[in-house]
Motif scaffolding. Structure first.
Motif, PDB file in Angstrom:
ATOM      1  N   ARG A 433       1.045  -1.247   0.149  1.00 29.38           N
ATOM      2  CA  ARG A 433      -0.352  -0.128   0.063  1.00 29.38           C
ATOM      3  C   ARG A 433       0.351   0.983  -0.144  1.00 29.38           C
ATOM      4  O   ARG A 433       0.480   2.339   0.805  1.00 29.38           O
ATOM      5  CB  ARG A 433      -1.634   0.018   0.879  1.00 29.38           C
ATOM      6  N   ALA A 434       1.751   1.056  -0.455  1.00 32.43           N
ATOM      7  CA  ALA A 434       2.854   1.889  -0.756  1.00 32.43           C
ATOM      8  C   ALA A 434       1.920   3.559  -1.660  1.00 32.43           C
ATOM      9  O   ALA A 434       1.534   3.482  -2.072  1.00 32.43           O
ATOM     10  CB  ALA A 434       4.114   2.499  -1.802  1.00 32.43           C
ATOM     11  N   MET A 439       7.123   5.472  -3.835  1.00 29.57           N
ATOM     12  CA  MET A 439       7.413   5.353  -4.840  1.00 29.57           C
ATOM     13  C   MET A 439       8.712   6.339  -5.550  1.00 29.57           C
ATOM     14  O   MET A 439       9.658   5.634  -5.751  1.00 29.57           O
ATOM     15  CB  MET A 439       7.114   4.629  -5.870  1.00 29.57           C
ATOM     16  N   ALA A 440       8.686   7.847  -5.310  1.00 26.44           N
ATOM     17  CA  ALA A 440       9.347   8.522  -5.543  1.00 26.44           C
ATOM     18  C   ALA A 440      10.543   8.477  -5.024  1.00 26.44           C
ATOM     19  O   ALA A 440      11.380   9.298  -5.571  1.00 26.44           O
ATOM     20  CB  ALA A 440       8.553   9.789  -6.055  1.00 26.44           C
ATOM     21  N   ARG A 441      10.571   8.331  -3.575  1.00 29.45           N
ATOM     22  CA  ARG A 441      11.891   8.741  -2.757  1.00 29.45           C
ATOM     23  C   ARG A 441      12.763   7.217  -2.816  1.00 29.45           C
ATOM     24  O   ARG A 441      13.727   7.971  -2.343  1.00 29.45           O
ATOM     25  CB  ARG A 441      10.781   8.614  -1.218  1.00 29.45           C
ATOM     26  N   VAL A 453       9.807   4.494 -13.702  1.00 27.39           N
ATOM     27  CA  VAL A 453       8.935   4.430 -12.915  1.00 27.39           C
ATOM     28  C   VAL A 453       8.510   5.312 -11.426  1.00 27.39           C
ATOM     29  O   VAL A 453       7.920   5.984 -10.747  1.00 27.39           O
ATOM     30  CB  VAL A 453       8.723   2.637 -12.173  1.00 27.39           C
ATOM     31  N   LYS A 454       9.574   5.714 -10.772  1.00 25.59           N
ATOM     32  CA  LYS A 454      10.548   6.590 -10.399  1.00 25.59           C
ATOM     33  C   LYS A 454       9.802   7.713 -10.659  1.00 25.59           C
ATOM     34  O   LYS A 454       9.583   9.069  -9.918  1.00 25.59           O
ATOM     35  CB  LYS A 454      11.594   6.822  -9.922  1.00 25.59           C
ATOM     36  N   LEU A 458       7.464  10.591  -9.850  1.00 24.10           N
ATOM     37  CA  LEU A 458       7.616  11.772  -9.549  1.00 24.10           C
ATOM     38  C   LEU A 458       6.103  13.124 -10.081  1.00 24.10           C
ATOM     39  O   LEU A 458       5.739  13.991  -9.009  1.00 24.10           O
ATOM     40  CB  LEU A 458       8.534  12.312  -9.712  1.00 24.10           C
ATOM     41  N   ALA A 459       6.135  12.725 -10.800  1.00 15.99           N
ATOM     42  CA  ALA A 459       4.850  12.999 -11.382  1.00 15.99           C
ATOM     43  C   ALA A 459       3.523  13.632 -11.133  1.00 15.99           C
ATOM     44  O   ALA A 459       2.770  13.720 -10.876  1.00 15.99           O
ATOM     45  CB  ALA A 459       5.226  12.602 -13.197  1.00 15.99           C
ATOM     46  N   ALA A 460       3.350  12.177 -10.395  1.00 17.50           N
ATOM     47  CA  ALA A 460       1.931  12.102  -9.983  1.00 17.50           C
ATOM     48  C   ALA A 460       1.689  12.228  -8.692  1.00 17.50           C
ATOM     49  O   ALA A 460       0.784  13.016  -8.293  1.00 17.50           O
ATOM     50  CB  ALA A 460       1.872  10.124 -10.014  1.00 17.50           C
ATOM     51  N   THR A 461       3.389  13.011  -7.843  1.00 15.70           N
ATOM     52  CA  THR A 461       2.734  13.641  -6.456  1.00 15.70           C
ATOM     53  C   THR A 461       2.753  14.333  -6.601  1.00 15.70           C
ATOM     54  O   THR A 461       1.918  15.695  -5.991  1.00 15.70           O
ATOM     55  CB  THR A 461       4.112  12.947  -5.942  1.00 15.70           C
TER      56      THR A 461
END
Length: 468
Positions: A433-434, A439-441, A453-454, A458-461
């Motif tokens: 449940r990340a 995931m960006a970090r 993926v990273k 980042l784009a989603a964050t």
């Protein structure tokens, strides 16, 4: 009469994994397989041979079209030895299926060759060579009989020119023009194989897009790439007739305007999905219910209406995927042993092994909209990666969907080099449940395809991807 704690009918990925797990848990286990080799559709006429041909044809295409870009010059013509390519495919299949025999022996699983059918809920008759029979007793039985290629009622599959995926994996020649009925996984993968080897390929699809189970952005990108590879598509076409005239196959379909369109090829691959297989099982003699779709009905424990009989894999509801069957095989073994396993069906990944590969897990953007879930979306193009430019695999993108309020990752969709392997990162993250920020970090090695993926995370964050 031999007696067992557990009997598995069918030795595909679900069946043989169930047998191994049962044996590991100390249960006296037996498995029945009607064919001479174990492994079911996946190992014999599905996943393994198709991926072998995909890899071999990819090497051939690289040699023809891409080696020169890398400064590799070949003296003389690049020649296709189709017979040898098929022989290699058969060799890989043989090695893999023999590996299952080894695993059965290693885990002390008793193997029977023949057709297993119920006499009653605890007794099974095994018919060998259509005549000799053996009767065994099983405290518990797992039905893992898998599936067979589906067709349309008006199509006569002659297995010569009008074929299924089974025959397409063992052709004696490269087709001049192969027409695919169905733009799903099988049609796209085998279509790409034969396009690389020199066939003209046309894909006829009833829906308005290919790969309809995937996120729409993935379908759109894959079609763009395959069109660039000169695969032809006829979307929103309803096939209504398939006829053979000598070495020609004529396919008639209605387009979305209702106009009749005719397609002609020397081979026609019918790839309209698969259907559960229970022929010869005599499930009714054990009292097991089979629904109108041909599926064995099961509860949340994969238990049929008969308490000591379970069913797994393609023969029950859900996606027809080898890895889904494997998870269910382990699950049922642990249920029988008194444990409390779990499967999250939302987190079983889906993959198309074209090149670029397509992979997804969780909810698509269309599903989130239908379910009125507020979400954020971030995506990153593969061509912005140094690794992609280094290898020349610049097509594709990664898209991450996360909950607008909590940032929990709800779906990950990707098309690109090694997407089939990269999707495991998303499955792992979602299993725990990340959030997209989690995931960006995470540190991703550079240069890798996984950096996409990273960057998508980042784009989603906060819409803060670094390299675009």
């Amino acid at each position: 009469m031999d007696k067992f704690d557990v009997l598995i009918i069918g030795s595909g990925p679900g069946g043989y994994v169930a047998a191994i797990r049962c044996a590991q848990l100390g249960l006296k286990t037996a498995i029945i397989e009607k064919y001479a080799t174990k492994g079911g559709t996946c190992l014999n006429v599905g996943c393994i041979p198709s991926k072998t041909l995909l890899d071999s044809s990819h090497h051939y295409e690289d040699a023809l079209k891409h080696f020169e870009d890398h400064g590799i010059e070949i003296n003389g013509d690049v020649k296709l030895n189709f017979k040898k390519m098929m022989e290699r495919k058969s060799s890989v299949v043989e090695q893999t299926t023999k590996g299952i025999d080894f695993l059965m022996d290693k885990n002390e699983v008793t193997s029977f060759e023949g057709v297993g059918s119920f006499k009653d809920k605890t007794h099974i008759i095994i018919t060998h060579n259509d005549k000799e029979t053996t009767e065994i007793e099983a405290k518990n039985t797992i039905i893992a009989t898998g599936s067979k290629p589906n067709s349309l009622p008006f199509i006569d599959i002659d297995k010569e020119r009008i074929i299924t995926s089974t025959e397409a994996l063992s052709l004696k020649e490269v087709p001049k023009h192969m027409v695919m009925i169905g733009g799903g996984v099988i049609g796209l993968e085998l279509g790409q194989v034969y396009k690389r080897l020199g066939s003209e390929v046309t894909v006829i699809e009833y829906m308005d897009r290919i790969a309809p189970v995937m996120d729409k952005a993935m379908s759109k990108e894959l079609m763009k790439v395959m069109k660039k590879q000169k695969v032809k598509f006829a979307l929103s076409h309803q096939v209504k007739a398939v006829d053979r005239d000598g070495d020609k196959v004529i396919i008639k379909a209605d387009n979305k305007k209702g106009e009749e369109v005719t397609f002609e090829g020397d081979y026609c691959l019918v790839s309209v999905g698969r259907k559960p297989f229970t022929k010869g099982l005599n499930a009714d003699k054990a009292g097991v219910k089979i629904n109108d779709k041909g599926q064995v009905e099961v509860n949340e424990k994969l238990q049929t209406n008969v308490e000591n009989i379970y069913a797994i894999g393609d023969v029950v509801k859900g996606a027809m995927l080898a890895h889904k069957a494997e998870e269910e095989g382990s699950f049922v073994a642990e249920v029988i042993a008194g444990q409390k396993p779990h499967i999250d069906y939302n987190l079983i990944p889906n993959v198309i092994y074209t090149w670029p590969e397509v992979a997804s897990v969780g909810k698509t953007e269309e599903q989130l909209k239908d379910e009125s879930i507020d979400y954020k979306s971030g995506q990153f193009p593969m061509r912005a990666l140094g690794r992609s430019r280094a290898s020349g695999d610049v097509d594709g993108l990664v898209k991450i969907l996360s909950d607008k309020e909590t940032d929990e990752v709800l779906g990950v969709h990707m098309i690109g080099a090694r997407a089939a392997d990269l999707i495991a990162e998303a499955v792992t993250a979602m299993e725990f449940r990340a959030s997209a920020e989690d995931m960006a970090r995470m540190s991703h090695a550079h240069p890798t395809y996984a950096e996409a993926v990273k960057e998508a995370a980042l784009a989603a964050t906060e819409d803060r991807a670094i390299h675009i």
